[in-house]
Write a protein that holds these residues in place. Structure first.
Motif: not given
Length: 150
Positions: A28-32
């Motif tokens: 999720l951090d990668n996506i954000n």
């Protein structure tokens, strides 16, 4: 400055480790971070929020005044949350519904979205690209490129 709110629903905090054969290895951090970079290049403000709780998603949607768009991955709530659907219908901020997997190629119960009828659009099955495509659409829409406005 235009602003976008990205709402991530239940279990998306487990991305990268949860069922990687379906959802991939991207966190999720990668996506954000990808979306933040894309928004910054377009001079668009962007905020992110993840919760596993339906009522908190409803609250965030109701508090979305000041945003130009919401990108929403309601995850499992997509298929049955009339509360989230009604919150979207009750605010003036348009929503783009996104899903990492193609919900129409999965189990029968995942084929229906109660959110789609009140969303401006739905993008699914492109992995992280679903989020990026949603933000690209929003950027072009805010710049008047979509619908032959320019």
């Amino acid at each position: 400055m235009n602003k976008v709110l990205v709402l991530h629903g239940p279990n998306l905090n487990l991305l990268g480790t949860r069922e990687p054969e379906i959802y991939g290895h991207t966190t999720l951090d990668n996506i954000n971070n990808m979306l933040k970079e894309q928004a910054e290049k377009a001079h668009i403000g962007i905020d992110f929020f993840q919760t596993n709780h339906e009522g908190i998603i409803v609250d965030r949607i109701q508090q979305s005044a000041g945003y130009d768009y919401i990108i929403l991955n309601a995850a499992a709530f997509t298929h049955y949350s009339v509360a989230i659907r009604d919150a979207i219908a009750g605010v003036a901020v348009p929503v783009i519904e996104v899903h990492l997997s193609n919900i129409h190629k999965r189990e029968e119960f995942r084929h229906n979205s109660v959110i789609a009828p009140v969303a401006e659009g739905q993008i699914s099955g492109l992995g992280v690209g679903s989020y990026q495509a949603a933000l690209y659409y929003i950027i072009t829409k805010l710049n008047g490129v979509v619908n032959n406005e320019k």
